[in-house]
Motif scaffolding. Structure first.
Motif, PDB file in Angstrom:
ATOM      1  N   ILE A 158       7.170 -53.549 -78.504  1.00 10.72           N
ATOM      2  CA  ILE A 158       8.083 -52.872 -79.676  1.00 10.72           C
ATOM      3  C   ILE A 158       7.540 -53.858 -81.097  1.00 10.72           C
ATOM      4  N   GLY A 159       7.741 -53.446 -82.605  1.00 12.19           N
ATOM      5  CA  GLY A 159       7.090 -54.279 -83.438  1.00 12.19           C
ATOM      6  C   GLY A 159       8.146 -54.334 -84.156  1.00 12.19           C
ATOM      7  N   THR A 160       9.279 -53.914 -84.484  1.00 11.36           N
ATOM      8  CA  THR A 160      10.537 -53.772 -85.161  1.00 11.36           C
ATOM      9  C   THR A 160      11.487 -55.500 -85.080  1.00 11.36           C
ATOM     10  N   ASP A 161      12.237 -55.452 -85.990  1.00 14.16           N
ATOM     11  CA  ASP A 161      13.200 -55.971 -85.601  1.00 14.16           C
ATOM     12  C   ASP A 161      14.507 -55.457 -85.032  1.00 14.16           C
ATOM     13  N   LEU A 162      14.400 -55.798 -84.305  1.00 18.04           N
ATOM     14  CA  LEU A 162      15.960 -55.198 -82.654  1.00 18.04           C
ATOM     15  C   LEU A 162      17.076 -55.441 -83.755  1.00 18.04           C
ATOM     16  N   ARG A 163      17.327 -56.658 -83.804  1.00 16.27           N
ATOM     17  CA  ARG A 163      18.935 -57.285 -84.202  1.00 16.27           C
ATOM     18  C   ARG A 163      19.354 -55.571 -85.780  1.00 16.27           C
ATOM     19  N   ALA A 164      18.322 -55.395 -86.318  1.00 19.95           N
ATOM     20  CA  ALA A 164      19.152 -54.541 -87.196  1.00 19.95           C
ATOM     21  C   ALA A 164      18.088 -52.869 -87.204  1.00 19.95           C
ATOM     22  N   ALA A 165      18.000 -53.190 -85.921  1.00 20.03           N
ATOM     23  CA  ALA A 165      17.422 -51.083 -85.833  1.00 20.03           C
ATOM     24  C   ALA A 165      18.369 -50.892 -85.606  1.00 20.03           C
ATOM     25  N   SER A 166      18.120 -49.033 -86.405  1.00 24.77           N
ATOM     26  CA  SER A 166      19.664 -48.356 -86.354  1.00 24.77           C
ATOM     27  C   SER A 166      19.476 -47.813 -84.864  1.00 24.77           C
ATOM     28  N   PRO A 167      20.474 -46.969 -84.554  1.00 27.07           N
ATOM     29  CA  PRO A 167      20.874 -46.034 -83.554  1.00 27.07           C
ATOM     30  C   PRO A 167      19.711 -45.355 -83.065  1.00 27.07           C
ATOM     31  N   GLU A 168      19.274 -44.639 -84.222  1.00 24.45           N
ATOM     32  CA  GLU A 168      18.164 -43.771 -84.925  1.00 24.45           C
ATOM     33  C   GLU A 168      17.079 -44.328 -83.782  1.00 24.45           C
ATOM     34  N   THR A 169      16.999 -45.791 -84.183  1.00 27.26           N
ATOM     35  CA  THR A 169      15.607 -46.136 -83.337  1.00 27.26           C
ATOM     36  C   THR A 169      15.625 -46.712 -81.988  1.00 27.26           C
ATOM     37  N   MET A 170      16.755 -47.072 -82.080  1.00 24.21           N
ATOM     38  CA  MET A 170      17.224 -48.064 -80.670  1.00 24.21           C
ATOM     39  C   MET A 170      17.021 -46.291 -79.478  1.00 24.21           C
ATOM     40  N   ALA A 171      17.124 -45.498 -79.882  1.00 25.09           N
ATOM     41  CA  ALA A 171      17.117 -44.184 -79.005  1.00 25.09           C
ATOM     42  C   ALA A 171      16.035 -43.558 -78.600  1.00 25.09           C
ATOM     43  N   ILE A 172      15.008 -44.083 -79.534  1.00 23.13           N
ATOM     44  CA  ILE A 172      13.365 -43.182 -78.978  1.00 23.13           C
ATOM     45  C   ILE A 172      13.134 -45.045 -78.335  1.00 23.13           C
ATOM     46  N   LEU A 173      13.439 -45.777 -78.922  1.00 28.56           N
ATOM     47  CA  LEU A 173      12.741 -46.881 -78.300  1.00 28.56           C
ATOM     48  C   LEU A 173      13.431 -46.753 -76.942  1.00 28.56           C
ATOM     49  N   GLY A 174      14.472 -46.496 -77.369  1.00 27.65           N
ATOM     50  CA  GLY A 174      14.937 -46.746 -75.369  1.00 27.65           C
ATOM     51  C   GLY A 174      15.229 -44.928 -74.254  1.00 27.65           C
ATOM     52  N   ASP A 175      14.491 -44.566 -75.623  1.00 30.54           N
ATOM     53  CA  ASP A 175      14.474 -42.966 -74.015  1.00 30.54           C
ATOM     54  C   ASP A 175      13.778 -42.856 -72.864  1.00 30.54           C
ATOM     55  N   GLN A 176      15.019 -42.987 -71.705  1.00 31.85           N
ATOM     56  CA  GLN A 176      14.359 -43.118 -70.374  1.00 31.85           C
ATOM     57  C   GLN A 176      13.672 -42.726 -70.090  1.00 31.85           C
ATOM     58  N   ASP A 177      13.666 -40.851 -70.475  1.00 30.28           N
ATOM     59  CA  ASP A 177      12.316 -39.856 -69.639  1.00 30.28           C
ATOM     60  C   ASP A 177      10.923 -40.052 -70.495  1.00 30.28           C
ATOM     61  N   ILE A 178      10.829 -40.499 -71.397  1.00 29.63           N
ATOM     62  CA  ILE A 178      10.283 -40.211 -72.072  1.00 29.63           C
ATOM     63  C   ILE A 178       9.325 -41.561 -71.724  1.00 29.63           C
ATOM     64  N   ILE A 179      10.057 -42.888 -71.463  1.00 29.15           N
ATOM     65  CA  ILE A 179       9.452 -44.752 -70.610  1.00 29.15           C
ATOM     66  C   ILE A 179       8.701 -43.772 -69.366  1.00 29.15           C
ATOM     67  N   ALA A 180       9.745 -43.055 -68.710  1.00 32.33           N
ATOM     68  CA  ALA A 180       8.836 -42.068 -67.083  1.00 32.33           C
ATOM     69  C   ALA A 180       7.729 -41.605 -67.542  1.00 32.33           C
ATOM     70  N   ILE A 181       7.593 -41.194 -68.510  1.00 29.96           N
ATOM     71  CA  ILE A 181       6.494 -41.148 -68.415  1.00 29.96           C
ATOM     72  C   ILE A 181       5.312 -41.110 -68.459  1.00 29.96           C
ATOM     73  N   ASP A 182       5.459 -42.391 -69.674  1.00 30.31           N
ATOM     74  CA  ASP A 182       4.357 -43.465 -69.841  1.00 30.31           C
ATOM     75  C   ASP A 182       4.080 -44.588 -68.923  1.00 30.31           C
ATOM     76  N   GLN A 183       5.631 -45.452 -67.711  1.00 33.96           N
ATOM     77  CA  GLN A 183       5.628 -45.770 -66.980  1.00 33.96           C
ATOM     78  C   GLN A 183       5.202 -45.470 -65.581  1.00 33.96           C
ATOM     79  N   ASP A 184       4.589 -44.178 -65.401  1.00 32.92           N
ATOM     80  CA  ASP A 184       4.542 -43.074 -64.378  1.00 32.92           C
ATOM     81  C   ASP A 184       3.551 -43.842 -63.015  1.00 32.92           C
ATOM     82  N   PRO A 185       4.026 -44.199 -61.980  1.00 30.36           N
ATOM     83  CA  PRO A 185       3.353 -45.505 -60.812  1.00 30.36           C
ATOM     84  C   PRO A 185       1.835 -44.613 -60.675  1.00 30.36           C
ATOM     85  N   LEU A 186       1.746 -43.527 -61.308  1.00 36.52           N
ATOM     86  CA  LEU A 186       0.609 -42.832 -60.721  1.00 36.52           C
ATOM     87  C   LEU A 186      -0.320 -43.527 -61.557  1.00 36.52           C
ATOM     88  N   GLY A 187      -0.237 -43.952 -62.638  1.00 32.79           N
ATOM     89  CA  GLY A 187      -0.744 -44.777 -64.003  1.00 32.79           C
ATOM     90  C   GLY A 187      -2.140 -43.684 -64.257  1.00 32.79           C
TER      91      GLY A 187
END
Length: 843
Positions: A303-332
């Motif tokens: 992450i490269g933004t100021d999380l102290r002032a991040a909007s709900p929309e920004t936090m929703a994108i950064l924290g989306d569990q389903d898209i993170i699961a694709i990035d972090q898939d253990p198959l690698g």
């Protein structure tokens, strides 16, 4: 929001603390952009110890996730920021989502090492030292990252680690550091791949000696193609130059990183740079694409933004569990490019549970339907497939084709698996649309396309289109269908009526398909949106055509480039337009065959332009340049070949609605074709009126060096008048630059009034070594130093215009940039060889 001049903070403290009214200068460290790698044999891959921690544990088994302060804060890093970010990781749920590393970038140390040779944390920024911060971060169940450099100095001029790798690695380990970003500034390199491997392996070995598991991020900007050698040296390696918070940068980086899937895997990842999500210069659609494509490319999520002032929309994108699961898939596995045509790309990524992630990416400026056959991906043959939209959660089924209407700059990501009983799942119905140019009073033509990709037919289909208030939308072909079979499409043509007083701009038109599906005739709708771009004729005046956005453009290779040649497939990869050794600072760089169109609405009278094949590429065959006024030929060059001097064309546009610039070639090799210095005249302005935007030359070097000097005599550098490069007049300035760089320019005898101007520019040409380019000014009676910090890079044996907008220039606290009282102008160069510059100007 990220400030544009991010490097200003990196250098400002050094300048401001030492600058006095008498204009005494100190050296300002420059961002050392990548040298071109020298050709040489590939080196064997070093032994894979970097991916292992104590006990053989794999480090970075999935792409690292965390935070880095640089994109949002630059040098404004301190203990409070890092601790507060760690707190937000915990309180916001980002830690639970997988974000672990809280990383400190450049400017954390003192400018001098301690008496024992060790790095010293800045006691003002970090009163408890780095160890104190690490202890705090660790207490939150998180990990701490630090920044270093494989050169004598960091990019902001703090101590580098070249030659002292063992000492610095042990220092970081003693402090409890868990992650190292290792940069490439002031690297003293000869440019060879062997040198890059040597410098980065030295730090890998030093880390190994400490015995501490430290994730090692190689940040050499993709210069030496680290994907070919860095597995086993680092856990991740930058594949591109620095990212910026704009669509052009994001699109270019995706194009560079996406083809490198074969080089990524568990413990070794391609790194297309940190996330810009939330910094404010892109749309939510573009930020969703940013996160989607990083996940598909198995990229680190830093992450490269100021999380102290991040909007709900920004936090929703950064924290989306389903898209993170694709990035972090253990198959690698990094997603592979299945297709890439006309700006539409499809990526396919296998997942550990047997699903596949399929991304439909639209990099164009218009909505598009992106389609891929299931058989073209890694999906196993099946009766049907279940698609889960990762961002919306909607679940659909298709028989054999995966398709979606994707907005401009957007990405749809599906998680796909075979399905045994597809009739219990809604069918995938794609809504697409295309729209020609829309002009006030003249309207336009809309075509909608509704395609059924489901297993069975859909019924009672009805399509509607809703335009802005005051507009009319009238179907001219059927918009209803009683039954639409699998893979069938209903196309409907609509006439768009636009009020005469409609201004130029973008206007949404919503398209909705309503239908029933399944044995129970369930009702459903699918909606899409197309943006109608209303164009109006240019205002009165003589203007550089390159300042007027075209309505459409097509090119044999890459985009049409503004005020530079077309160097290849990427954006901004050209040089100054050069035809028969004559250099132009204005124009359009194309490749034949190509066409550019402008709406001039009967208000423009003349186009004057030079044309020719650019000197940058030798093309076989002949190319012809033709100017069309509507469908009539208004001017043509006849066949032209590489090396030929430019020809001047004058086209009468009286009464013309559409201006088209067309290049054709009789060769199968695309020629680099230039429309050089094209000027469009509109309205009843005199033929000798100034060309807009008006440029004011400040230094042209026609009578000598214009008293240019160097800011820091101890750092070296000389200047001399030279005719070898000039974009204004017959002479320019030859600058001999030190490797570490220097500022070249001069204080002014009287304050310079640039009121009404918005930017400063100068032209640069390099030799066998590239250079950084930057502009700084001094303002007011106190000679306060103000700088943008953009550090633009020019490749070896290339040229470009360096631009600094006043809005991008930052001054010390309490100092206002007053364009009417500019006291000095300086440009920065650092090739370590000869560089030529000319035409320092204001616009």
């Amino acid at each position: 929001m990220r400030k544009p001049g991010w490097h200003a903070r990196a250098v400002a403290a050094l300048i401001w603390s030492s600058l006095v009214a008498s204009a005494t200068f100190v050296p300002v460290p420059a961002y050392a952009a990548p040298p071109e790698p020298a050709a040489g044999p590939a080196l064997p891959t070093p032994t894979d110890t970097a991916s292992r921690g104590p006990g053989g544990r794999t480090l970075a088994a999935t792409p690292p996730m965390g935070f880095n302060n640089w994109n949002a804060f630059g040098c404004d890093v301190n203990e409070a920021l890092i601790k507060e970010t760690a707190d937000i990781f915990v309180s916001s749920g980002l830690k639970d989502a997988g974000y672990r590393y809280v990383n400190i970038d450049d400017c954390w140390s003192m400018r001098e090492r301690g008496a024992d040779g060790r790095l010293v944390p800045d006691p003002v920024k970090f009163p408890n030292g780095i160890k104190g911060v690490a202890d705090y971060v660790h207490s939150k169940g998180l990990k701490l990252g630090i920044y270093g450099d494989a050169g004598t100095k960091t990019c902001a001029g703090y101590p580098g680690s070249l030659g002292v790798e063992d000492l610095d690695a042990q220092t970081w380990a003693d402090w409890g550091v868990d992650y190292l970003k290792y940069d490439n500034c002031h690297n003293q390199s000869d440019g060879s791949r062997e040198d890059y491997v040597r410098r980065y392996t030295a730090m890998r070995d030093a880390i190994d000696k400490t015995g501490r598991p430290i994730v090692y991020s190689i940040c050499e900007w993709g210069t030496s193609q680290p994907w070919l050698w860095a597995e086993g040296v680092g856990h991740l390696w930058r594949t591109t130059g620095d990212i910026s918070d704009n669509w052009s940068s994001l699109r270019s980086i995706i194009r560079q990183n996406a083809p490198l899937a074969q080089y990524a895997g568990r413990g070794h990842w391609n790194d297309p740079d940190m996330l810009e999500i939330g910094n404010g210069e892109m749309t939510d659609t573009e930020y969703h694409t940013h996160m989607s494509m990083w996940a598909m490319m198995a990229a680190p999520l830093i992450i490269g933004t100021d999380l102290r002032a991040a909007s709900p929309e920004t936090m929703a994108i950064l924290g989306d569990q389903d898209i993170i699961a694709i990035d972090q898939d253990p198959l690698g596995v990094q997603g592979s490019v299945v297709s890439d045509t006309g700006g539409l790309m499809v990526l396919d990524k296998p997942l550990a549970n047997g699903d596949r992630a399929i991304a439909l990416y639209n990099s164009t400026d218009s909505p598009a339907t992106v389609t891929v056959a299931a058989s073209a991906t890694g999906l196993k043959p099946a009766r049907a497939y279940r698609l889960k939209n990762v961002w919306t959660g909607d679940t659909l089924q298709v028989r054999s084709t995966i398709s979606a209407g994707v907005p401009a700059h957007g990405t749809v990501v599906y998680r796909v698996r075979p399905v045994d009983d597809p009739r219990t799942v809604p069918p995938a119905v794609a809504v697409g649309a295309s729209l020609g140019t829309v002009v006030p009073a003249g309207g336009g033509t809309l075509t909608t396309a509704v395609t059924n990709r489901g297993v069975d037919a859909i019924r009672d289909l009805s399509v509607s289109a809703q335009a802005p208030a005051g507009w009319t939308v009238t179907p001219t072909t059927p918009r209803h269908r009683a039954r639409l079979a699998t893979d069938a499409t209903l196309r409907t043509t609509w006439t768009i009526g636009v009020p005469e007083d409609t201004g130029a701009g973008s206007y949404p038109i919503n398209v909705t398909a309503a239908y029933t599906w399944g044995p129970n005739h369930r009702h459903a709708t699918t909606a899409g949106q197309i943006i109608a771009v209303v164009v109006t004729a240019p205002a009165d005046g003589r203007r550089h055509l390159s300042t007027i956005p075209p309505v459409t453009s097509s090119n044999a290779i890459g985009p049409v480039e503004t005020d530079q040649s077309n160097g290849g497939p990427l954006e901004n990869d050209g040089a100054l337009i050069t035809i028969g050794e004559k250099v132009y600072t204005r124009g359009l760089g194309t490749t034949a065959a190509g066409e550019i169109s402008y709406y001039v609405g009967g208000r423009c009278s003349r186009l004057v332009t030079d044309v020719g094949v650019d000197d940058e590429a030798v093309a076989s065959g002949a190319t012809t340049f033709t100017v069309y006024a509507d469908d009539a030929v208004a001017a043509t060059s006849g066949p032209m070949t590489s090396g030929e001097a430019a020809k001047s064309l004058t086209a009468d546009l009286t009464g013309t609605a559409w201006l088209r610039l067309v290049t054709t070639s009789d060769s199968t090799t695309a020629a680099h074709t230039d429309w050089a210095a094209p000027v469009l005249t509109c309205g009843g302005v005199p033929a000798d009126s100034p060309v807009l935007p008006v440029s004011q030359t400040l230094f042209s070097f026609e009578s000598g060096t214009d008293d240019f000097t160097i800011a820091n005599p101890g750092d070296g550098g000389t200047v001399a008048q030279s005719p070898l490069f000039h974009t204004d007049g017959a002479n320019g300035l030859k600058v001999s630059t030190p490797t570490s760089g220097n500022w070249f320019g001069r204080p002014l005898a009287e304050p310079l009034d640039l009121s009404g101007k918005t930017m400063l520019k100068y032209d640069v040409k390099t030799g066998d070594i590239g250079t950084v380019g930057e502009i700084a000014i001094q303002v007011g009676d106190g000679m306060s130093w103000c700088q943008g910090g953009l550090w633009a890079w020019t490749n070896p044996n290339s040229s470009r215009t360096i631009t600094e907008r006043f809005s991008q220039i930052e001054c010390p606290a309490g100092v206002t940039l007053d364009p009417s009282r500019i006291r000095a102008i300086w440009v920065f160069l650092n090739s370590g060889g000869e560089v030529h510059i000319d035409n320092l100007r204001a616009e």
